[in-house]
Design an enzyme around this catalytic site. Structure first.
Site, PDB file in Angstrom:
ATOM      1  N   GLU A  10      -8.382  -1.418   7.140  1.00 45.01           N
ATOM      2  CA  GLU A  10      -7.847  -0.044   7.217  1.00 45.01           C
ATOM      3  C   GLU A  10      -6.462   0.014   7.834  1.00 45.01           C
ATOM      4  OE1 GLU A  10     -10.964  -0.886   7.751  1.00 45.01           O
ATOM      5  OE2 GLU A  10     -12.335   0.678   7.043  1.00 45.01           O
ATOM      6  N   GLU A  68     -18.384  -1.426   6.680  1.00 44.98           N
ATOM      7  CA  GLU A  68     -19.082  -0.550   7.637  1.00 44.98           C
ATOM      8  C   GLU A  68     -20.487  -0.208   7.139  1.00 44.98           C
ATOM      9  OE1 GLU A  68     -15.658   2.180   7.647  1.00 44.98           O
ATOM     10  OE2 GLU A  68     -15.808   2.106   9.837  1.00 44.98           O
TER      11      GLU A  68
HETATM   12  N1  3HC Z   1     -10.097   3.030  -3.431  1.00 47.51           N
HETATM   13  C1  3HC Z   1      -9.641   3.400  -4.654  1.00 47.51           C
HETATM   14  N2  3HC Z   1      -9.151   2.545  -5.559  1.00 47.51           N
HETATM   15  C2  3HC Z   1      -9.112   1.255  -5.215  1.00 47.51           C
HETATM   16  C3  3HC Z   1      -9.553   0.793  -3.963  1.00 47.51           C
HETATM   17  C4  3HC Z   1     -10.075   1.739  -3.044  1.00 47.51           C
HETATM   18  N3  3HC Z   1     -10.534   1.386  -1.845  1.00 47.51           N
HETATM   19  N4  3HC Z   1      -9.377  -0.545  -3.911  1.00 47.51           N
HETATM   20  C5  3HC Z   1      -8.844  -0.918  -5.089  1.00 47.51           C
HETATM   21  N5  3HC Z   1      -8.683   0.176  -5.877  1.00 47.51           N
HETATM   22  C6  3HC Z   1      -8.170   0.202  -7.250  1.00 47.51           C
HETATM   23  C7  3HC Z   1      -6.732  -0.265  -7.335  1.00 47.51           C
HETATM   24  O1  3HC Z   1      -5.844   0.801  -7.107  1.00 47.51           O
HETATM   25  C8  3HC Z   1      -6.652  -0.791  -8.759  1.00 47.51           C
HETATM   26  O2  3HC Z   1      -6.506   0.336  -9.592  1.00 47.51           O
HETATM   27  P1  3HC Z   1      -5.598   0.226 -10.940  1.00 47.51           P
HETATM   28  O3  3HC Z   1      -6.239  -0.854 -11.740  1.00 47.51           O
HETATM   29  O4  3HC Z   1      -5.713   1.585 -11.510  1.00 47.51           O
HETATM   30  O5  3HC Z   1      -4.216  -0.137 -10.471  1.00 47.51           O
HETATM   31  C9  3HC Z   1      -8.051  -1.360  -8.987  1.00 47.51           C
HETATM   32  O6  3HC Z   1      -8.901  -0.751  -8.003  1.00 47.51           O
HETATM   33  C10 3HC Z   1      -8.138  -2.862  -8.828  1.00 47.51           C
HETATM   34  O7  3HC Z   1      -7.521  -3.196  -7.586  1.00 47.51           O
HETATM   35  P2  3HC Z   1      -6.526  -4.438  -7.440  1.00 47.51           P
HETATM   36  O8  3HC Z   1      -5.594  -4.486  -8.598  1.00 47.51           O
HETATM   37  O9  3HC Z   1      -5.963  -4.370  -6.073  1.00 47.51           O
HETATM   38  O10 3HC Z   1      -7.565  -5.662  -7.574  1.00 47.51           O
HETATM   39  P3  3HC Z   1      -7.627  -7.015  -6.786  1.00 47.51           P
HETATM   40  O11 3HC Z   1      -8.828  -7.699  -7.297  1.00 47.51           O
HETATM   41  O12 3HC Z   1      -6.306  -7.695  -6.800  1.00 47.51           O
HETATM   42  O13 3HC Z   1      -7.880  -6.610  -5.237  1.00 47.51           O
HETATM   43  C11 3HC Z   1      -8.980  -5.496  -3.410  1.00 47.51           C
HETATM   44  C12 3HC Z   1      -9.040  -5.941  -4.885  1.00 47.51           C
HETATM   45  C13 3HC Z   1      -8.893  -6.697  -2.486  1.00 47.51           C
HETATM   46  C14 3HC Z   1     -10.225  -4.714  -3.116  1.00 47.51           C
HETATM   47  C15 3HC Z   1      -7.728  -4.617  -3.187  1.00 47.51           C
HETATM   48  O14 3HC Z   1      -7.694  -3.625  -4.195  1.00 47.51           O
HETATM   49  C16 3HC Z   1      -7.729  -3.911  -1.868  1.00 47.51           C
HETATM   50  O15 3HC Z   1      -7.304  -4.480  -0.881  1.00 47.51           O
HETATM   51  N6  3HC Z   1      -8.190  -2.638  -1.838  1.00 47.51           N
HETATM   52  C17 3HC Z   1      -8.148  -1.837  -0.662  1.00 47.51           C
HETATM   53  C18 3HC Z   1      -9.284  -2.163   0.264  1.00 47.51           C
HETATM   54  C19 3HC Z   1      -9.213  -1.282   1.491  1.00 47.51           C
HETATM   55  O16 3HC Z   1      -8.178  -1.102   2.083  1.00 47.51           O
HETATM   56  N7  3HC Z   1     -10.360  -0.707   1.875  1.00 47.51           N
HETATM   57  C20 3HC Z   1     -10.420   0.171   2.970  1.00 47.51           C
HETATM   58  C21 3HC Z   1     -10.287   1.565   2.475  1.00 47.51           C
HETATM   59  S1  3HC Z   1     -10.141   2.730   3.799  1.00 47.51           S
HETATM   60  C22 3HC Z   1     -11.724   2.914   4.337  1.00 47.51           C
HETATM   61  O17 3HC Z   1     -12.637   2.282   3.871  1.00 47.51           O
HETATM   62  C23 3HC Z   1     -11.902   3.964   5.382  1.00 47.51           C
HETATM   63  C24 3HC Z   1     -13.236   3.864   6.053  1.00 47.51           C
HETATM   64  O18 3HC Z   1     -13.106   3.110   7.230  1.00 47.51           O
HETATM   65  C25 3HC Z   1     -13.755   5.199   6.398  1.00 47.51           C
END
Ligand code: 3HC
Ligand code: NAI
Length: 702
Positions: free
Chosen positions: A130, A110
């Protein structure tokens, strides 16, 4: 440490004419408060500096930004919000170019959409995931994406939650260029050119050409959304996502965004998103082994061997080939080997037909597979996974042979689903190198991998199995050794209870409807028919156990879908309730002296779920599962438990353990089945006023 704060750096290029803002919040550049505040400050600095003519925004490492910081959800919102940051972007009178260096997800995407132009590295991916957290893009994503990509594509991206490649994003109009070579240099050049040409700023919010089509014909939207909404059933987020996107073409931008925010906040506070966020962290927590000594490294895996080219062996071999790990498949019979290889090729061809694989990629994967009848080739494997018939004698002999032939230090894994991994390990002189790797069928599709830790399994072997699992794209959960491990042991409780429900008065379609409506992809009887009823029948015969109805069906040659009849009659894959089955059930009930009665949906649901939770409590108490959330992961990724209900142990907490304890006690008394009596851990937690979650966090009180 950046020049604005710990998460944001501001510097200039071209003698101060271009401001470069870099987000730096490892590991994923989550948009925590400090980062948001830093961005606002950096944009203000760029706006205020008369020398600055353009701005380039980028991130460090593999991420532009993975979006909102999920750990901040559930805490009071702190200004500036991400919307505030994007409002600042919209207010900029100087061109702002996003250099999307890696993944741009959720709020990260975004943020990029809020810039005037986007350049992406070829390896970058953009997406709005999301929905997988039970949310919707809440910082303008549902309004800007349709304006850039069109309503139908926006629906697909937002309602699937799946990211798109840079190339696809370019084709969709989401990014403006995917330059070859150095991305930052290209972005700086783009900025210079935009300034030199006096290019009018392109705010996504003001772009209207692509939404005109849906304004004129809302069917474009309905058609795109329909398949996602059909699948959503009881889940709220898909409905809200769709409504928000509809606002993009039905409402002016400001109103559409206001509606989006209201829907976002509603989801954020709801139970379903809380459950989904739990699953997100549970999945990651499951990778962590509390007693793993620091410094233990997984062994490198360059080559795999799979023994047995049957249903499971073939699927497991595909998992390795799919990620480019060469794999040898060892069989004893040419015919079995040929069948196995043909099935693998067929599977790939189906994927090509669905448009999800190219012929070139299939050829590459097939080339990574080497079929062989020569047992000596197991010596090639850094990992050897056994998937031969489920017979202890055979497995013991095989592991004895592996011990002699496999390379020293190789990980020796068994895919057994019912046998004792410790006994199998003892047939080698290296039990420390033996683990269970319990894949689910079809192994190339199902996400779950239960890694079974034997008594003698070394930390290094365990770490290696977990790392391999992750590398081949599985969600890994660790189980100790017991009959059925975590998943099937709990499933067995459900199976007993579902059979009993039939005897007491329900029909397969009644039970399946309740389980389906709860959110599972199918009920226990449809699932039994799909898996094949003969599998369980054979296991029961071997153990001297009976299941009146299932046994009667098998004796009548009704093995499920593969014979065209099981608990249902099949026309292709479509199940139809069968009067013949009802007759078999009534006879079995009469033989058992049971007077059938009407059973409510509520009772069916309780009996399908609570006995499993009870078994889950035993599994925890015995240390078979390390934490309640691991059980949730197993059930969501191995058995289709609806993620928006958080998994069985999370669900138990939401129902209240006291209620579950009381209902189990009542069912135990009525049936006389001691296994339904509340587990000791359940009793203890109720007595202490605690829930399952408190076992992970140490905190008390539901
Ligand atoms: N917020 C906080 N922590 C996060 C995070 C996030 N968005 N994304 C990843 N992390 C953390 C994980 O919990 C993990 O922490 P840990 O090592 O303490 O367990 C660390 O970062 C590394 O993450 P992964 O082990 O998952 O690493 P990968 O490389 O396998 O994957 C990723 C990375 C594809 C980014 C995956 O973590 C992921 O899918 N994250 C979520 C992405 C997401 O859903 N974003 C949308 C958030 S909601 C939003 O943005 C609302 C907005 O519209 C207002
Ligand atoms: P299968 O019967 O489809 O395949 C077994 C294969 O092993 C056959 O091709 C056979 O020729 C081969 N084989 C037998 N002895 C061999 C030997 N000594 N060396 C090399 N190959 C040999 O069986 P399936 O369903 O693939 O099951 C294999 C294992 O996976 C079993 O332990 C089973 O319990 C387990 N499992 C099965 C699941 C399923 O849904 N089918 C799910 C999870 C685990």
């Amino acid at each position: 440490m950046g020049s604005i704060n710990a998460s944001v750096d501001f510097s200039t290029r071209d003698e101060g004419r271009i401001a470069l803002i870099v987000m730096d919040n490892p590991p994923v550049n989550a948009l925590k408060h400090e980062l948001r505040a830093g961005l606002v400050a950096a944009l203000a600095k760029a706006a205020a500096d008369a020398a600055v003519q353009a701005v380039v925004l980028t991130g460090t490492g593999r991420f532009f930004s993975a979006g909102a910081d999920i750990t901040e959800f559930g805490q009071p919102r702190r200004a500036p919000s991400l919307i505030d940051v994007i409002v600042e972007l919209d207010a900029m009178t100087k061109p702002v170019i996003a250099a999307v260096n890696g993944q741009a997800l959720g709020g990260g995407c975004e943020l990029a959409l809020g810039c005037h132009w986007r350049l992406a590295a070829a390896s970058a991916r953009l997406g709005l995931p999301e929905i997988k957290l039970g949310l919707l893009p809440g910082a303008g994503g549902t309004q800007r994406l349709p304006r850039l990509a069109g309503v139908a594509r926006a629906v697909e991206i937002i309602l699937s939650g799946n990211p798109v490649s840079a190339a696809r994003a370019l084709a969709d109009g989401i990014v403006d260029a995917v330059p070859e070579g150095d991305l930052l240099e290209a972005a700086l050049a783009f900025a210079r050119q935009a300034v030199a040409a006096g290019r009018p700023l392109r705010r996504a919010r003001d772009v209207t050409d692509k939404i005109e089509a849906a304004r004129a014909d809302p069917k474009i939207f309905e058609t795109a959304a329909a398949p996602f909404l059909r699948r959503a059933r009881g889940e709220q987020a898909p409905q809200s996502c769709a409504r928000a996107v509809r606002g993009a073409f039905e409402l002016p931008f400001e109103e559409g965004q206001k509606q989006e925010l209201a829907l976002f906040l509603e989801l954020l506070q709801g139970e379903q998103s809380r459950a989904r966020r739990h699953v997100f962290f549970a999945e990651r927590e499951a990778q962590k082994i509390p007693d793993m000594p620091a410094g233990v490294q997984p062994k490198p895996i360059a080559r795999a061997v799979v023994v047995g080219a049957g249903t499971m062996g073939g699927g497991i071999a595909m998992c390795f080939a799919n990620v480019g790990i060469p794999v040898t498949i060892v069989e004893t019979e040419q015919a079995a080997l040929d069948r196995g290889m043909a099935r693998i090729a067929d599977n790939y061809r189906t994927t090509i037909a669905r448009g999800n694989l190219t012929q070139a990629e299939m050829d590459k994967r097939m080339a990574a597979l080497t079929p062989s009848l020569d047992f000596a080739r197991v010596a090639e494997g850094d990992i050897v996974i056994e998937a031969v018939f489920e017979e202890m004698g055979l497995k013991q002999k095989l592991f004895g042979d592996l011990d002699r032939v496999a390379k020293p230090g190789a990980l020796l894994a068994t895919n057994t689903s019912t046998l004792d991994v410790d006994v199998i390990a003892r047939s080698t002189a290296r039990p420390a190198d033996v683990v269970g790797m319990h894949f689910f069928s079809p192994a190339n599709v199902m996400k779950l991998l239960e890694v079974v830790r034997g008594k003698a399994t070394s930390h290094e072997a365990l770490a290696t199995a977990m790392a391999v699992g992750k590398r081949i794209g599985k969600i890994v959960a660790v189980s100790g050794v017991c009959d059925g491990f975590i998943g099937n042991r709990m499933l067995a409780r459900r199976s007993t209870e579902s059979e009993r429900l039939l005897l007491e008065g329900a029909l397969p379609q009644d039970v399946d409807a309740v389980v389906y409506d709860f959110g599972f992809p199918m009920g226990p009887f449809a699932m039994g028919d799909l898996a094949g009823l003969d599998v369980g029948w054979r296991i029961r015969k071997g153990r001297g156990i009976t299941a009146a109805i299932s046994d009667a069906l098998c004796e009548a040659g009704r093995f499920g879908q593969k014979t065209g009849a099981g608990y249902y009659r099949y026309d292709g894959r479509t199940p139809t309730p069968d009067p013949e089955v009802e007759r078999i059930i009534l006879e079995a009930a009469a033989r058992a002296g049971i007077t059938r009665r009407a059973i409510s949906r509520e009772e069916i649901l309780e009996r399908m779920v609570y006995p499993m939770i009870n078994e889950g409590a035993r599994i925890l108490d015995e240390g078979i599962a390390m934490r309640p959330s691991d059980i949730d992961v197993v059930w969501i990724y191995g058995y289709g438990w609806p993620a928006w209900r958080g998994g069985p142990m999370w669900y138990a907490d939401s129902v209240g353990l006291r209620v579950i304890r009381d209902r189990l006690a009542a069912y135990a008394e009525r049936s006389g089945d001691a296994s339904l009596r509340p587990a000791a851990l359940l009793e203890r937690l109720v007595a202490e006023g605690r829930d399952f979650a408190s076992l992970a966090t140490g905190k008390t009180g539901t």
